[in-house]
Design an enzyme around this catalytic site. Structure first.
Site, PDB file in Angstrom:
ATOM      1  N   GLY A 164       0.808  -1.210   0.000  1.00 49.66           N
ATOM      2  CA  GLY A 164       0.000   0.000   0.000  1.00 49.66           C
ATOM      3  C   GLY A 164       0.842   1.260   0.000  1.00 49.66           C
ATOM      4  O   GLY A 164       1.969   1.273   0.486  1.00 49.66           O
ATOM      5  N   THR A 200       5.304   1.108   6.074  1.00 54.41           N
ATOM      6  CA  THR A 200       3.897   0.799   6.314  1.00 54.41           C
ATOM      7  C   THR A 200       3.313   1.775   7.322  1.00 54.41           C
ATOM      8  O   THR A 200       3.952   2.094   8.322  1.00 54.41           O
ATOM      9  CB  THR A 200       3.685  -0.641   6.817  1.00 54.41           C
ATOM     10  OG1 THR A 200       2.320  -0.748   7.294  1.00 54.41           O
ATOM     11  CG2 THR A 200       4.588  -0.987   7.984  1.00 54.41           C
ATOM     12  N   ASP A 210       0.931   0.977   9.062  1.00 53.08           N
ATOM     13  CA  ASP A 210       0.430   0.136  10.158  1.00 53.08           C
ATOM     14  C   ASP A 210       1.427  -0.001  11.299  1.00 53.08           C
ATOM     15  O   ASP A 210       1.065  -0.413  12.395  1.00 53.08           O
ATOM     16  CB  ASP A 210       0.077  -1.257   9.623  1.00 53.08           C
ATOM     17  CG  ASP A 210      -1.098  -1.217   8.665  1.00 53.08           C
ATOM     18  OD1 ASP A 210      -1.965  -0.329   8.836  1.00 53.08           O
ATOM     19  OD2 ASP A 210      -1.142  -2.040   7.734  1.00 53.08           O
ATOM     20  N   MET A 226      -7.720   2.985   9.976  1.00 50.77           N
ATOM     21  CA  MET A 226      -7.082   1.835   9.335  1.00 50.77           C
ATOM     22  C   MET A 226      -6.258   1.034  10.339  1.00 50.77           C
ATOM     23  O   MET A 226      -5.853   1.546  11.387  1.00 50.77           O
ATOM     24  CB  MET A 226      -6.192   2.298   8.187  1.00 50.77           C
ATOM     25  CG  MET A 226      -6.953   2.689   6.929  1.00 50.77           C
ATOM     26  SD  MET A 226      -5.800   3.188   5.617  1.00 50.77           S
ATOM     27  CE  MET A 226      -6.878   3.077   4.174  1.00 50.77           C
ATOM     28  N   GLY A 227      -5.997  -0.216   9.976  1.00 54.68           N
ATOM     29  CA  GLY A 227      -5.234  -1.110  10.843  1.00 54.68           C
ATOM     30  C   GLY A 227      -5.974  -2.427  10.979  1.00 54.68           C
ATOM     31  O   GLY A 227      -6.864  -2.544  11.811  1.00 54.68           O
ATOM     32  N   ARG A 228      -5.619  -3.378  10.146  1.00 48.34           N
ATOM     33  CA  ARG A 228      -6.339  -4.660  10.138  1.00 48.34           C
ATOM     34  C   ARG A 228      -6.207  -5.374  11.473  1.00 48.34           C
ATOM     35  O   ARG A 228      -7.174  -5.673  12.147  1.00 48.34           O
ATOM     36  CB  ARG A 228      -5.763  -5.562   9.050  1.00 48.34           C
ATOM     37  CG  ARG A 228      -6.288  -5.323   7.674  1.00 48.34           C
ATOM     38  CD  ARG A 228      -5.829  -6.450   6.753  1.00 48.34           C
ATOM     39  NE  ARG A 228      -6.099  -6.101   5.356  1.00 48.34           N
ATOM     40  CZ  ARG A 228      -5.278  -5.377   4.606  1.00 48.34           C
ATOM     41  NH1 ARG A 228      -4.139  -4.932   5.094  1.00 48.34           N
ATOM     42  NH2 ARG A 228      -5.590  -5.089   3.344  1.00 48.34           N
ATOM     43  N   GLU A 233     -10.581  -0.480  12.133  1.00 47.07           N
ATOM     44  CA  GLU A 233     -11.382  -1.257  11.182  1.00 47.07           C
ATOM     45  C   GLU A 233     -11.378  -2.741  11.566  1.00 47.07           C
ATOM     46  O   GLU A 233     -12.291  -3.474  11.228  1.00 47.07           O
ATOM     47  CB  GLU A 233     -10.817  -1.106   9.769  1.00 47.07           C
ATOM     48  CG  GLU A 233      -9.384  -1.618   9.616  1.00 47.07           C
ATOM     49  CD  GLU A 233      -8.830  -1.474   8.201  1.00 47.07           C
ATOM     50  OE1 GLU A 233      -9.618  -1.283   7.252  1.00 47.07           O
ATOM     51  OE2 GLU A 233      -7.594  -1.550   8.054  1.00 47.07           O
ATOM     52  N   GLN A 263      -5.582   8.721   5.123  1.00 51.17           N
ATOM     53  CA  GLN A 263      -4.640   8.389   6.206  1.00 51.17           C
ATOM     54  C   GLN A 263      -3.266   8.017   5.664  1.00 51.17           C
ATOM     55  O   GLN A 263      -2.249   8.290   6.282  1.00 51.17           O
ATOM     56  CB  GLN A 263      -5.150   7.171   7.003  1.00 51.17           C
ATOM     57  CG  GLN A 263      -6.303   7.460   7.912  1.00 51.17           C
ATOM     58  CD  GLN A 263      -7.002   6.178   8.336  1.00 51.17           C
ATOM     59  OE1 GLN A 263      -6.678   5.603   9.379  1.00 51.17           O
ATOM     60  NE2 GLN A 263      -7.933   5.701   7.540  1.00 51.17           N
ATOM     61  N   ARG A 264      -3.259   7.339   4.520  1.00 48.76           N
ATOM     62  CA  ARG A 264      -1.980   6.869   4.009  1.00 48.76           C
ATOM     63  C   ARG A 264      -1.439   7.731   2.874  1.00 48.76           C
ATOM     64  O   ARG A 264      -0.246   7.672   2.578  1.00 48.76           O
ATOM     65  CB  ARG A 264      -2.096   5.415   3.537  1.00 48.76           C
ATOM     66  CG  ARG A 264      -2.921   5.235   2.270  1.00 48.76           C
ATOM     67  CD  ARG A 264      -3.073   3.762   1.918  1.00 48.76           C
ATOM     68  NE  ARG A 264      -3.710   3.609   0.611  1.00 48.76           N
ATOM     69  CZ  ARG A 264      -4.180   2.456   0.148  1.00 48.76           C
ATOM     70  NH1 ARG A 264      -4.114   1.365   0.894  1.00 48.76           N
ATOM     71  NH2 ARG A 264      -4.728   2.398  -1.042  1.00 48.76           N
TER      72      ARG A 264
END
Lengths: 406, 406
Positions: free
Chosen positions: A12, A141, A143, A187-189, A244, A299-300
């Site tokens: 991403g 990342t 994340d 975001m953040g799986r 998320e 966000q990204r």
């Protein structure tokens, strides 16, 4: 004898992945006695296998490089392409032949967990087959979930975007007298680092966001309802930040309560809608005004709200990658080590990419407080230095100027 | 004899509604021979009826005023409160008594259509009942839908936010090779001004967003499917911008295809989800990767991406309001008139608020091109001057510093 560099971007986009690319190109240009050209793979390894690449050192001038450094998303284009597990797969001789044809001596891949898996496999194949090409991973990342590094380039800018935007959403939510709940989905799986950054939005203790939920803590709908009620008794405008990827004790994602989940090529669950699910839940439960806001891709990829610290560190990671490769390293990832002491100082080191790829650094559960609804002070000390510093953006006609691949 | 000022903010927040408040306070402070104190209604007319107000000229120092000028949302708090249609309603003697008690001579209300309705009613009651209090409206709305003014304070910053963010979303969407559609949903119930601003994101002709849909043009799902297919044949990454308020030829909002609509206290349909509806529609129709992004409240409350032109014009509107009231105007709204000539120049004039309230200025249908999917060049000439100029933000620890009501 001179060798060439090839660099790719994978996974991403982030606000600073191009700053790392800038760092690799600059470092390459500064070593003319060892480095010939700096090539870029277009759309990562997937595009390179289709012979799509460009000569970056020949193409980009000084001014373009400075704009590249502040351009979000991935200038070279990206891919999500998993290399074969079996190193005897015909894929490998083909790609190494392509690399030899270009007289590549140094291979850099800027990305996250999955991209480090690519670096791992290529470096292991090289070692097993007597190739002298050196493979280095440059972390990237939003994340912040790579292990063996203090943090990852991209996280600081994403965290700054989240903190600044949640501060503004809280301001917006506070203008009316009527009781209202605003749920912000971040975001953040599987890792809550980005959602945790929302607490930085507070200008003082007791500010919104009053409730913060990370994937690392089991989420319980009934407890959530009680948490929100208690918060509404405290003040009329309640801002809640959720990842998320929040899930219940059985491991079911909250978004699945509302929407079917899809899967990407790495088998990740593609998550959307935990915010929408909770919005409907609270509205039905209490009849108060509820709004959900999904911050989504800005966000990204926002280049308007970025951390200068993050940009400089990302560029330094790229430079450090070139330096390490020229010193003989391969199968390594550039990692950040925070120096001890009062003031924030960072050094770049190398870590074995094989120990990093396909691993996830979770948010420390001991930093999660108040029965899973808040974040402890350790996080402030950790995160504040990462969001500092403003980029001097190039603007034209009121809009940001970015560099586009032609 | 000296009189006091009272000022209120009403309706939805914007990035510059506080700049207009700043303008009113500064102008009041500069006329000590005529103006005593500058009071602020807390939560607009609704809060004032509950005796909630503050003395702004006494409370805010020079530094705080400068921060106020760049603070988004509504410092005084806002309301959505419709005054009784019947001017013989007991509401009116009560509020005028409260105003007389505070020795108010000049009443300023910063807001949009509905707020101008408040100014209209109060000024008509005053005229009919021999009150000398003067009532002036200061325009404010990101929707840019007030008539008899070139544009409204708040629109320039919202348009800049939309253009910059869509440019970044288009960059983000372009990193992968696979065909993908990104649908961006923008604010604007009935007027397409803000959605139109998304075309400013293009760095050159033929750039994303390739398709733009405004509420002023009937939306047809089948034609939309054909438009998207044609765009995907043109390039793999297609960005589509749609207004939350697009509707079909029968007047049914597209969001209603997917979700139930709610109504606010003014009878406006509360719209969400046209983007989500179209996302599902295109995914099912073509099986391509589709993502929808709702920009949501950051369009109106971002302080990180604002137009300095907008901030200065909003402050000037506040100053002009005070000047007009002291000259004897009442029942007027401050309006912007664009001067003829090559370079962009603006002057503040007054317009009869009774002709403005409850009206909506639609986006000119003759500026909508390509069978309702694009915007003509006239809009560039109109909108570009409004988004120019960067605010020098006060930052602390990497985050914006804003002024909060204590």
């Amino acid at each position: 004898m001179k060798k060439n560099i090839i660099v790719g971007q994978s996974g991403g986009p982030t606000a600073v992945i191009n700053a790392s690319l800038y760092g690799v190109i600059k470092a390459g240009l500064e070593r003319p006695e060892e480095i010939g050209s700096v090539y870029g793979m277009v759309n990562g390894i997937e595009g390179f296998m289709q012979d799509r690449y460009m000569n970056l050192s020949a193409k980009l001038n000084e001014e373009e490089l400075e704009i590249l450094k502040q351009t979000p998303a991935a200038y070279l284009g990206s891919c999500r392409y998993k290399l074969p597990e079996d190193l005897s797969d015909p894929f490998y001789p083909v790609i190494f032949q392509k690399l030899e044809q270009l007289q590549i001596g140094y291979f850099f891949y800027i990305g996250g967990n999955d991209s480090m898996d690519t670096v791992s496999k290529l470096s292991r194949y090289a070692a097993a087959n007597g190739s002298e090409i050196r493979f280095i991973g440059i972390p990237k990342t939003i994340d912040n979930d790579l292990i063996h590094t203090d943090h990852t380039p991209g996280y600081g800018s994403a965290a700054k975007y989240v903190a600044a935007t949640v501060r503004e959403i809280a301001l917006d939510a506070s203008v009316y007298q009527q009781k209202a709940v605003t749920i912000v989905e971040l975001m953040g799986r599987h890792a809550g680092w980005l959602t945790a950054a929302s607490v930085l939005a507070r200008k003082e203790v007791g500010d919104n966001p009053l409730l913060v939920y990370l994937p690392e803590a089991d989420f319980d709908l009934e407890q959530f309802a009680l948490d929100v009620k208690a918060a509404l008794d405290q003040q009329p405008n309640v801002v809640v930040c959720v990842s998320e990827g929040i899930s219940d004790k059985d491991g079911t994602f909250i978004c699945e309560y509302g929407s079917a989940a899809q899967t990407d090529s790495f088998g990740h669950k593609m998550l959307t809608g935990s915010g929408k699910v909770l919005e409907a839940f609270i509205r039905n439960r209490y009849g108060v005004k509820v709004r959900s806001v999904e911050l989504n891709v800005s966000q990204r990829c926002s280049g308007m709200v970025v951390s200068m610290t993050d940009i400089e560190e990302a560029a330094e990671a790229g430079r450090a990658g070139v330096a390490a490769a020229l010193k003989g390293s391969t199968g390594q990832m550039i990692a950040f080590r925070r120096k001890d002491g009062e003031t924030y100082e960072l050094e770049c080191v190398t870590e074995d990419v094989n120990l990093i790829c396909n691993q996830e650094k979770k948010f420390p559960t001991e930093w999660i407080t108040k029965n899973g609804t808040d974040i402890g002070p350790e996080f402030w000390d950790y995160a504040l230095p990462l969001i500092r510093g403003e980029a001097k953006r190039k603007m034209k006609d009121g809009l940001p100027v970015y560099l586009y691949r032609k």
